[in-house]
Design a protein around this motif. Structure first.
Motif: not given
Length: 147
Positions: A109-111, A3-4, A115-118
């Motif tokens: 992304e795009n500046g 989840t981002r 958080l992408t850590d599962e």
């Protein structure tokens, strides 16, 4: 797929020198995470995320109102002066030598920093707001480095 969660902008991290947030890790513990600039042209991103604790004595690296001390591409431990590479988390000097800060997965992304850590869930901006922070008065430095 992870989840981002949008944390902040790259410009905020670069302008302020660091950015702190609190998250819950996979063990259910609340941890502080510090975003710092990464100035390595071979790095994937201009920002990296590290657990906000020195590997030597569990000392906070970033403090609210002060931020992390980042000098010449390194995060300086305010207690003993160990310096962690802001891009790799590796420490080559001082009491924390030969250790690496635990990383937290992010994407830029795009500046914007996400958080992408599962294994990490965003809680809030800033430090933990509980009574577990034993070093709230700050470290009593034994470092030979002066700022």
């Amino acid at each position: 797929m992870a989840t981002r969660y949008r944390l902040t902008s790259v410009d905020t991290v670069l302008d302020d020198g660091s950015w702190l947030f609190t998250a819950r890790n996979g063990r259910g513990e609340d941890v502080e995470v510090v975003l710092v600039p990464c100035e390595d042209e071979n790095a994937d991103s201009d920002v990296e995320a590290w657990v906000n604790r020195c590997t030597h004595e569990n000392q906070r690296l970033s403090r609210e109102g002060v931020g992390a001390i980042v000098r010449d591409g390194g995060i300086v431990c305010p207690k003993h002066g160990s310096i962690f590479d802001s891009c790799s988390g590796y420490c080559a000097n001082g009491p924390a030598a030969e250790s690496t800060l635990p990383s937290v997965d992010i994407a830029v992304e795009n500046g914007q920093v996400y958080l992408t850590d599962e294994d990490v869930t965003y809680l809030h901006e800033g430090p933990r707001d509980d009574d577990e922070n034993e070093d709230d008065e700050g470290p009593s430095s034994t470092s030979h480095i002066r700022f």
